[in-house]
Design a protein around this motif. Structure first.
Motif, PDB file in Angstrom:
ATOM      1  N   ASP A  76      -8.349   9.705   0.214  1.00  0.00           N
ATOM      2  CA  ASP A  76      -9.152  10.218  -0.896  1.00  0.00           C
ATOM      3  C   ASP A  76      -8.516   9.802  -2.227  1.00  0.00           C
ATOM      4  OD1 ASP A  76     -11.198  12.191  -1.930  1.00  0.00           O
ATOM      5  OD2 ASP A  76      -9.365  12.965  -2.820  1.00  0.00           O
ATOM      6  N   PRO A  77      -9.340   9.306  -3.205  1.00  0.00           N
ATOM      7  CA  PRO A  77      -8.779   8.837  -4.486  1.00  0.00           C
ATOM      8  C   PRO A  77      -7.911   9.876  -5.174  1.00  0.00           C
ATOM      9  CG  PRO A  77     -11.081   8.228  -4.305  1.00  0.00           C
ATOM     10  CD  PRO A  77     -10.787   9.103  -3.130  1.00  0.00           C
ATOM     11  N   LYS A  78      -8.308  11.145  -5.093  1.00  0.00           N
ATOM     12  CA  LYS A  78      -7.523  12.189  -5.762  1.00  0.00           C
ATOM     13  C   LYS A  78      -6.165  12.356  -5.086  1.00  0.00           C
ATOM     14  CE  LYS A  78      -8.594  16.516  -8.059  1.00  0.00           C
ATOM     15  NZ  LYS A  78      -9.535  17.636  -8.159  1.00  0.00           N
ATOM     16  N   LEU A 120       4.463  -1.626  -5.577  1.00  0.00           N
ATOM     17  CA  LEU A 120       3.202  -1.057  -5.082  1.00  0.00           C
ATOM     18  C   LEU A 120       2.032  -1.533  -5.938  1.00  0.00           C
ATOM     19  CD1 LEU A 120       4.283   2.622  -4.403  1.00  0.00           C
ATOM     20  CD2 LEU A 120       3.604   0.947  -2.684  1.00  0.00           C
ATOM     21  N   PRO A 121       0.874  -1.750  -5.326  1.00  0.00           N
ATOM     22  CA  PRO A 121      -0.307  -2.149  -6.120  1.00  0.00           C
ATOM     23  C   PRO A 121      -0.766  -0.975  -6.992  1.00  0.00           C
ATOM     24  CG  PRO A 121      -0.946  -1.678  -3.859  1.00  0.00           C
ATOM     25  CD  PRO A 121       0.551  -1.607  -3.884  1.00  0.00           C
ATOM     26  N   PRO A 122      -1.659  -1.236  -7.974  1.00  0.00           N
ATOM     27  CA  PRO A 122      -2.172  -0.124  -8.807  1.00  0.00           C
ATOM     28  C   PRO A 122      -2.839   0.941  -7.963  1.00  0.00           C
ATOM     29  CG  PRO A 122      -2.805  -2.240  -9.741  1.00  0.00           C
ATOM     30  CD  PRO A 122      -2.214  -2.535  -8.398  1.00  0.00           C
ATOM     31  N   VAL A 123      -2.904   2.139  -8.523  1.00  0.00           N
ATOM     32  CA  VAL A 123      -3.404   3.290  -7.771  1.00  0.00           C
ATOM     33  C   VAL A 123      -4.834   3.099  -7.299  1.00  0.00           C
ATOM     34  CG1 VAL A 123      -4.194   4.518  -9.837  1.00  0.00           C
ATOM     35  CG2 VAL A 123      -3.600   5.813  -7.812  1.00  0.00           C
ATOM     36  N   ASP A 124      -5.643   2.332  -8.050  1.00  0.00           N
ATOM     37  CA  ASP A 124      -7.049   2.189  -7.670  1.00  0.00           C
ATOM     38  C   ASP A 124      -7.331   0.964  -6.806  1.00  0.00           C
ATOM     39  OD1 ASP A 124      -6.411   0.407  -9.615  1.00  0.00           O
ATOM     40  OD2 ASP A 124      -8.076   0.889 -10.964  1.00  0.00           O
ATOM     41  N   ALA A 144       0.846  -1.195   0.000  1.00  0.00           N
ATOM     42  CA  ALA A 144       0.000   0.000   0.000  1.00  0.00           C
ATOM     43  C   ALA A 144       0.879   1.242   0.000  1.00  0.00           C
ATOM     44  CB  ALA A 144      -0.908   0.013   1.235  1.00  0.00           C
ATOM     45  N   LEU A 145       0.326   2.311  -0.539  1.00  0.00           N
ATOM     46  CA  LEU A 145       0.992   3.613  -0.511  1.00  0.00           C
ATOM     47  C   LEU A 145       0.057   4.572   0.200  1.00  0.00           C
ATOM     48  CD1 LEU A 145       3.383   5.395  -1.396  1.00  0.00           C
ATOM     49  CD2 LEU A 145       2.147   5.884  -3.505  1.00  0.00           C
ATOM     50  N   ARG A 146       0.340   4.805   1.493  1.00  0.00           N
ATOM     51  CA  ARG A 146      -0.559   5.649   2.279  1.00  0.00           C
ATOM     52  C   ARG A 146       0.105   6.960   2.703  1.00  0.00           C
ATOM     53  NH1 ARG A 146      -1.160   0.770   5.445  1.00  0.00           N
ATOM     54  NH2 ARG A 146      -2.775  -0.568   4.533  1.00  0.00           N
TER      55      ARG A 146
END
Length: 1662
Positions: free
Chosen positions: A913-915, A895-899, A853-855
């Motif tokens: 938040d997705p953005k 990292l997994p895909p952004v979505d 994850a990228l948090r």
């Protein structure tokens, strides 16, 4: 015309008046009216007689006739004889009163006649009506109703009778016992009263000006007495309402004393009706009339009723108004009118009452009260003048109402008040405030399922928009408010609760300010000391400046805020005016051209800060500057709910402090900022840090001192140590956040500090303090404990948050310090001794991040920091660089895909938040690319490139799309940087070019389009790097390499064929530019690519490999055996088509040595051929000469073999079915597969005529032929089922299609595709149509190939197989349709063949032969006369064909003859014209549309041969009626044929007028108004052919029995117009008896269209 005819027609129309079709009814009525206008007395008499003779006529029918009488009377009242008027009056009176029962529809129609007559003959009408209105006898309902209607329609005629009528009526009122009689009397009295009032109001126009109101008062009062005291008590609501309406109208005619006497009873009674009736409009109207009458006479009693009146009216005005329901709207308006009437007499009490009602908090109550108040303000200005202050004071309560509906009404009231001078008075400012408060409303927020269906709902958006418009109207249209709004509106700019109103407020202030500024009004300049309620100019400037930083927020407040600043500049500071007038308009233009998405936020913010700095320099006033900083700092808390705007304000404060010279002010502001900052907020921390950093540019010493002082202050005393985990609480976390702020502050101080002072402070002040606050051993203490594993247990949660915050601050700060040092060391050397230690800390940070994850921004901040650090001395070792790259690349690529959602997110974590997540990813990958570029900069060589590439290489073949995409995209950026930075001084070998290309080339067809385009970019850059290494200059352009740009665009198309071709082109370019020594490496890399996990990439490897072998294989002799062996073995296991094709080349060697054996073996394979068999056949086509031999062998055998055998379908059925034979079918399949190979093209072209004719004959033999059931029994014991798509005819069609494609006849193929010809060829019913399309396409696009094809096909016309003869004849028939047969001298051959086929035993062949002969006229018109005798004979025999069940031969013969006649000389046809004409005539009325069309076309084409011949002219006149009527034919093609034939026959008709008309109006592609056309034509026929009228009308009458309703309707229309245009003296030519009889018959036609036209025609009988 005889009268009997008119009578007969009128009678028929009267019979048809009640037709079931409403359109027919309407037309009957129109025709009756038309006849009535011409002969009113006659028609009225017939209507009268009809009604008399049919006393039992159904009511509906009777009504229609009465309505017709009414229409005639209305339109021709002046032309009707007086005796007839008298009889009509008598009839209508009788019809109206015959039934004692009320039959509304019937009696109303009769009443309407009397009213229509009464408009002129009022005395006669009254004589008749009054005879049935006798004293003492209750009259008929409709007698009274008629009197009422007459009083409306003829006021001046009726009023003189009303006194007498009222006198007679009064005794009758008491006799009325039935409600309906009471109703009609009440209604009549209401109408009488209205008429009298109108009469009295217009006495100057009246016949008797002596009439007075009191003439009627006694009778009216007597009637009132009965209505009010008796009838108004009825239980029937309809009666009550009518009585109420009557009483209202009568009140104006009552004597004043009587009315005054009745008011105490009348008003309460009317008001009580509101509760008894649901419909209130009539009651309100009546009440208003009573009130008007009372007020006009100055009633004293009215005051006693006032309280109850107001209460009742208020209840009514509060009722909901449905604007889709007119009665409720009208009632609301009437009630408001009542208030206006009362306001004239009782203004004080009325205003007090309304304002008291406003105090009631009930929503509906307030809405009604506000509606009344608004109405009174607008309609009673003079009355309300003295009440203004009282109203202003009372309006305050509804201002606080929470209902949007009430607020909506309040805004309407305020708008009315503004236009009448209320807002200038004391308390008016509250109303302005209310408007602005609601300009600031947020959007309505609905919960799920909460949305209301209330039609009166007022949303926040609607209310806000209304307030916006109201404020704009105040500014622009209410001039008196200018000095009220300026400068008061400035107050509303600074409080945060009005932020959503900023845009409309600014726009209003801009308008007001410009107006005052332009007019040089002194009050434009604001004295802020005097205007104590206004914000200071500093606060105003701050607020508007911050608004500008986020221009699209709060409904786009940025532009208006900056515009207002520009207008206010003299009031902010006089020295700002010049600068802002120059700068602000340019910024506004930038905003206008931008959207929230396109605006570059960072650049926009910088431009605002630069303008602020320029502004402060221009002002050059330290005291003013210090005050701005103080007020800006004080204003910070206003933005606590908007952290990003607060962050911008911090930056503004930093820029302002730079310009401040007063050190004490600077220190105080820094202290206030640090103490009051919300350190828990990350955005605010960054804002504070940037503010401190900007301040340090001018005040480094003071800033560092203040940071040191703050770090030692009481705020930090709770920080007993970062490892005391058990004692952590919220305050400890807050302390850590404060430390984080300080750490970040030091970073920004380093970045912005003066360059000449910063290096000496890095270690002593900045790093030492960061170390102290971060508390680590790398900078003072060991790091391990700080990087604790992320957990979500409650004991460690605060540690996690705290740890991350400080970690991010440290990373950012170190990066900023490194950036600052990098900038300075360009001018002075510096050894950063702590570099390795800091790098180690950064790597530990990135390793501690979770890979799933990228948090957090840790990764991108670390890499950005590393990118800045690696440029500093001392340099990193190779191992350190390797470890750093591996850590960063793996940490990012994994990292997994952004979505991807966070699966392991703890329950206490917030969802990102997705953005924000997208931004985080973008920043992370950008940081990685920058880091790689920085590494590469240190060793810009092939080895240096390889050292970076090896970390990414493994990711290229990842099974995950996003990982491959990241890898290729990163390589593309790195290579682009390498190329742009490359400086080749000596020619060097680009040693790893082959290996790099081998890895990247397969990716050019990756399933992921982003990978494809990035891979082609990589190859493009690699080849240009190679060119640089070969010695070419940086600006050198290579056409072959540049063509990769075009290829990249093609790669956007995911079609396999497009990717295949693009890949092949790519391989050619690589082949051209690749050095020989790199070839071996590349080829063996591509072998590995054949088993790439991505199928697209394995295909790409095979394509590139084949192209390279083809172009460069000459240099690889030693490797050829090894490569062929590998490829041959893999053919059976590789599933990819391109790879199989590449391997299959080896089959050609076998075929060259053992051709006969190979052919025999492949032919014997089971049908249908499997994929492996097909590939082998395709492979055989790669050698053109070999393919040519194979094709000749296959055709020779196929042409002599039996194509099918007739077999019994089953034992139960007697019929035979065609079953294909196996060998010809297999050979057709083989030819099809063979031609699929592009290399077989030369062979196909050279053998094209033989191949085409063989396959066409084969196609004819395959239509309707089935597969043999034992198709594979010889070849396989366990043969699979035959695929559904495999059929005999389909194989032949496919082979033919491939043949055309391979012969490069793409235009032929495209034509056949567009026309759907392939499917037609396979369909037995459409086979000939499909073959015709084939011949047409060949004639147009492949003419030169036809002679050889015709030569090959001619012998086959004598084949025993009927199906083959049909196919060939269809082909030849269409060829004759094109001139190419003459150009290539094939005419004689084809003509002879067609003439032979005329006698073919097969009907279809004969039909096609006739068609072909007709086609000669189209294809080779110049040959028509040469073959005239043969053609005419063939066509004539075709028209007489007996064995022609579907009349297809006849149709073709007529169509063909039409074509031929266009080109035949007159001498060849002259003697046959009448003969052919006679042959045609029977077909003109054929039920077959095509035959009808063809016969009409042929008729037209015959016309040129009969010009000047009297016999032919007679024949044309014989059929002209038929043509005219078929202009209205249901078939569009027949209509077009008629237009054509009539146009070409026009000169023969013998009338210039008709000829001109036909030529002008009859165009196939234009519409025709049929009615107008026939109307004009009948005029010309009458004029030019009066002697033929008898013939014409008899001919038309014959079509009254036509099969087509359209034609019958046209015939009726023709007769109608003929009669309408016929002069009286020519009527003798017309058999009116037949005409009348025929139209009467058509009036009973089953089709309504015919009935309408018949009725219309009857309208011309006059």
């Amino acid at each position: 015309m005889e009268e009997s005819d008119v009578e007969q027609v009128t009678l028929a129309l009267l019979d048809a008046a009640n037709d079931k079709d409403p359109v027919v009814q309407e037309q009957v009525r129109k025709s009756m009216l038309t006849l009535g206008k011409q002969q009113p007395d006659k028609v009225l008499s017939m209507c009268q007689d009809y009604l008399v003779k049919h006393p039992k006529l159904v009511i509906g029918h009777r009504v229609l006739i009465l309505q017709t009488i009414e229409l005639v009377v209305k339109t021709k009242i002046d032309d009707i004889s007086y005796p007839k008027i008298k009889s009509i009056i008598s009839l209508a009176s009788d019809e109206m009163t015959r039934s004692k029962e009320v039959v509304p529809e019937w009696q109303q129609a009769a009443s309407n006649i009397l009213v229509a007559v009464g408009n002129k003959h009022i005395n006669d009408i009254m004589e008749e009506i009054l005879s049935k209105f006798q004293p003492g006898v209750l009259p008929h309902f409709f007698v009274v109703q008629t009197l009422a209607s007459l009083s409306d329609s003829n006021v001046y005629g009726m009023v003189p009778f009303l006194n007498a009528i009222l006198g007679t009526m009064l005794p009758m009122l008491g006799m009325a016992k039935q409600d309906n009689m009471k109703w009609v009397f009440s209604s009549a009295l209401s109408h009488f009263s209205e008429s009298i009032l109108e009469y009295l109001a217009n006495l100057d126009k009246a016949p008797d000006p002596t009439v007075r109101k009191d003439t009627f008062s006694t009778e009216i009062y007597a009637a009132y007495d009965i209505l009010f005291y008796n009838w108004l008590q009825s239980r029937e609501s309809k009666l009550r309402l009518t009585v109420t309406g009557a009483v209202g109208s009568m009140s104006h005619l009552m004597a004043h004393d009587k009315l005054e006497e009745q008011l105490p009873k009348l008003i309460p009674t009317i008001m009580s009706l509101y509760k008894k009736n649901t419909e209130h409009y009539v009651i309100s109207k009546s009440l208003c009339q009573v009130l008007e009458a009372s007020v006009n006479m100055g009633s004293r009693v009215l005051e006693t009723q006032l309280d109850s009146l107001l209460t009742t009216l208020h209840q009514q005005v509060c009722a909901p108004v449905d604007y889709n329901n007119q009665p409720t709207v009208k009632n609301h308006n009437e009630v408001l009118r009542c208030f206006s009437v009362l306001a004239k007499t009782f203004p004080e009490r009325l205003v007090v009452f309304v304002l008291q009602k406003l105090e009631n908090s009930n929503e509906r109550n307030r809405m009604g009260s506000l509606a009344v108040l608004r109405h009174l303000i607008n309609s009673s200005d003079s009355i309300m003048e003295s009440k203004k202050l009282f109203i202003l004071a009372s309006i305050r309560q509804p201002l606080a109402d929470h209902s949007n509906k009430v607020k909506h009404r309040v805004v309407q009231v305020i708008s009315a008040m503004a236009h009448h001078g209320y807002l200038e008075l004391e308390g008016g400012d509250l109303l302005v405030k209310f408007i602005i408060q609601h300009c600031a409303l947020p959007d309505t927020c609905y919960r799920p399922g909460q949305r209301t269906t209330d039609p009166e709902e007022v949303t926040n958006e609607a209310l806000r928009s209304m307030c916006d418009n109201t404020l704009h109207l105040f500014t622009t249209t209410v001039g008196r408010l200018t000095d009220v709004l300026w400068p008061m509106l400035l107050f509303y700019l600074t409080p945060s609760q009005y932020s959503n109103a900023t845009t409309p407020v600014c726009k209003s202030l801009i308008l007001l300010g410009k107006k005052k500024k332009d007019a040089l009004e002194p009050n434009f300049h604001i004295d802020f000391n005097e205007q104590v309620n206004l914000p200071s100019p500093y606060t105003l400037m701050i607020r508007l400046w911050v608004n500008g930083s986020f221009p699209f927020r709060s409904r786009g407040h940025g532009g208006p805020s900056l515009s207002l600043l520009n207008v206010l500049s003299p009031n902010i500071h006089p020295k700002t005016e010049t600068l802002w007038e120059k700068e602000i308009p340019a910024m506004l233009r930038c905003l206008e051209e931008s959207t929230p998405e396109t605006l570059q936020k960072k650049r926009w913010e910088e431009s605002l800060l630069q303008l602020l700095a320029k502004t402060l320099v221009a002002i050059a006033d330290d005291k003013w500057c210090c005050q701005l900083a103080i007020e800006a700092t004080r204003y910070l808390s206003t933005y606590n709910q908007s952290p990003d705007e607060k962050s911008f304000l911090y930056k503004c404060i930093g820029v302002t402090l730079q310009q401040c010279c007063n050190k004490d002010v600077v220190k105080r502001q820094l202290q206030e900022i640090l103490i009051n900052a919300r350190h828990n907020d990350s955005i605010e921390r960054a804002g504070v840090a940037m503010c401190i950093g900007l301040c340090a540019r001018s005040h480094l010493e003071a800033t560092l001192a203040k940071l040191d002082e703050f770090g030692k202050s009481d705020a930090f005393k709770k920080a007993s140590g970062i490892f005391a985990f058990s004692k952590l609480d919220k305050n400890d976390v807050d302390v850590e956040k404060m430390k984080s702020t300080l750490i970040l502050c030091y970073g920004y101080v380093a970045l912005h500090a003066p360059e000449e002072h910063i290096l000496s402070r890095i270690d002593t002040d900045i790093l030492r303090n960061i170390s102290k606050h971060f508390n680590t051993k790398v900078l003072g203490i060991k790091i391990e404990t700080k990087i604790a594993k992320l957990t979500f247990q409650s004991d460690n949660y605060h540690l996690q948050i705290k740890d991350l915050t400080m970690k991010l601050s440290l990373i950012q700060s170190v990066g900023l310090i490194a950036k600052a040092i990098s900038t300075v060391i360009c001018k002075q050397g510096y050894m950063f001794v702590r570099k390795q230690e800091l790098m180690g800390v950064m790597m530990d940070f990135i390793k501690a991040e979770p890979t799933d994850a990228l948090r957090t921004p840790v990764r991108h901040l670390v890499m950005t920091t590393c990118a800045n650090l690696i440029n500093l001395e001392p340099a990193l070792t190779e191992n350190e660089i390797f470890d750093m790259l591996q850590t960063c690349v793996n940490g990012v690529f994994r990292l997994p895909p952004v979505d991807t959602p966070d699966k392991d997110r703890g329950k206490d974590d917030e969802l990102l938040d997705p953005k924000l997540r997208e931004e985080l990813y973008e920043h992370t990958f950008t940081a990685l690319q920058e880091l790689l570029k920085n590494i590469l900069t240190r060793d810009l060589s092939p080895d240096g490139l390889q050292s970076v590439f090896k970390h990414i290489e493994a990711w290229l073949s990842s099974s995950l799309d996003h990982e491959r995409e990241r890898a290729v995209t990163t390589i593309a950026h790195v290579l682009e940087f390498y190329f742009s930075s490359l400086n080749v001084k000596n020619m060097v070998t680009f040693s790893n070019l082959g290996a790099l290309l081998g890895r990247l080339a397969p990716r050019c067809t990756d399933p992921n389009p982003l990978v494809r385009t990035a891979a082609i970019d990589c190859i493009y850059t690699l080849l240009y790097i190679q060119l640089r290494y070969e010695g070419f200059s940086l600006d050198h352009k290579d056409d072959s390499v540049d063509s990769l740009i075009t290829l990249r665009d093609k790669l956007n198309n995911p079609e396999p064929s497009v990717l295949y071709n693009t890949c092949s082109e790519l391989a050619k370019i690589i082949s051209k530019r690749l050095p020989q020594q790199q070839l071996n490496t590349l080829i063996f890399m591509l072998f590995e690519g054949l088993v790439d996990p991505q199928s697209n990439c394995s295909r790409a490897s095979s394509v590139v490999l084949n192209t390279l072998l083809k172009n460069r294989g000459a240099g690889l002799q030693d490797l050829v055996p090894e490569m062929l062996e590998v490829l041959h073995i893999r053919l059976q296991v590789i599933s990819e088509e391109q790879v199989k094709v590449a391997v299959a080349q080896s089959i050609l060697i076998l075929a060259t040595q053992h051709l006969q054996t190979v052919i025999n073996t492949l032919i014997s394979y089971p049908l249908p051929f499997d994929n492996w068999s097909c590939e082998m056949w395709i492979a055989l086509g790669a050698d053109s000469s070999l393919a040519s031999q194979i094709m000749e062998m296959l055709m020779e055998k196929m042409n002599v073999m039996v194509p099918y055998v007739d077999k019994k379908e089953s034992m139960m059925r007697s019929g035979l079915s065609k079953v294909a034979t196996s060998h010809p079918l297999a050979m057709t399949c083989a030819l099809k597969e063979l031609m699929l190979n592009g290399q077989s093209q030369d062979a196909v072209v050279s053998l094209f005529p033989q191949l085409f004719s063989s396959l066409l004959v084969r196609l004819g033999s395959s239509v309707g032929v089935t597969l043999p059931k034992d198709i594979n029994s010889k070849d396989r014991k366990n043969s699979p089922k035959v695929p559904v798509g495999f059929d005999v005819c389909g194989v032949a069609v496919e082979a033919l299609r491939i043949l055309l494609a391979r012969a490069q006849l793409d235009d032929v193929g495209s034509h056949l595709d567009q026309e759907g010809a392939w499917d037609k060829m396979k369909d037995p019913k459409q086979h000939t149509a499909g073959v015709t399309e084939l011949a047409r396409a060949m004639s147009r696009h492949a003419g030169p190939r036809l002679p050889a094809i015709v030569e090959a096909l001619c012998p086959c016309l004598n084949n025993i197989y009927e199906c083959q003869r049909i196919t060939i004849t269809a082909f030849f028939s269409e060829l004759l349709n094109h001139h190419v047969v003459t150009e290539l001298m094939m005419m004689d051959v084809l003509m002879n063949n067609m003439m032979e086929r005329i006698s073919d035993p097969c009907c279809t062949v004969r039909m096609l032969a006739v068609r072909g002969l007709g086609n000669i006229a189209v294809g080779s018109p110049e040959k028509v006369n040469k073959y005239a005798k043969e053609l005419l004979a063939a066509m004539s025999s075709g028209m007489e064909e007996k064995d022609d069940p579907g009349k297809q031969i006849t149709l073709e013969a007529m169509s063909g003859l039409s074509k031929v006649l266009l080109y035949l000389d007159k001498k060849n046809v002259h003697l046959l014209v009448v003969y052919i004409f006679m042959k045609i005539k029977p077909f003109l009325e054929s039920e077959n549309d095509e035959i009808r069309c063809a016969s009409i076309m042929l008729l037209g084409n015959l016309s040129k041969f009969g010009s000047g011949e009297p016999v032919f002219k007679d024949q044309i006149h014989n059929v002209l009626v038929s043509l005219l009527l078929h202009l209205n034919d249901p078939n569009l093609q027949v209509v077009k044929a008629c237009k054509y034939s009539m146009r070409v026959c026009a000169p023969v008709v013998g009338s210039e007028l008709i000829t001109t008309m036909f030529l002008n109006h009859l165009h196939e592609d234009k519409g025709l108004h049929y009615g107008e056309f026939i109307n004009d034509l009948t005029k010309y026929i009458i004029q030019d052919f009066p002697g033929m009228l008898n013939f014409y009308h008899i001919s038309v009458l014959q079509f009254f029995k036509s099969n087509w309703a359209e034609v019958r309707a046209g015939a009726a229309m023709f007769i109608g117009f003929l009669l309408g245009n016929l002069p009286e003296d020519l009527f003798s030519h017309i058999n009116m008896g037949s005409v009348t009889k025929g139209l009467v018959m058509l009036l009973q036609d089953p089709d309504p269209v015919v009935r309408v036209k018949a009725a219309e025609a009857m309208g011309h009988f006059h």
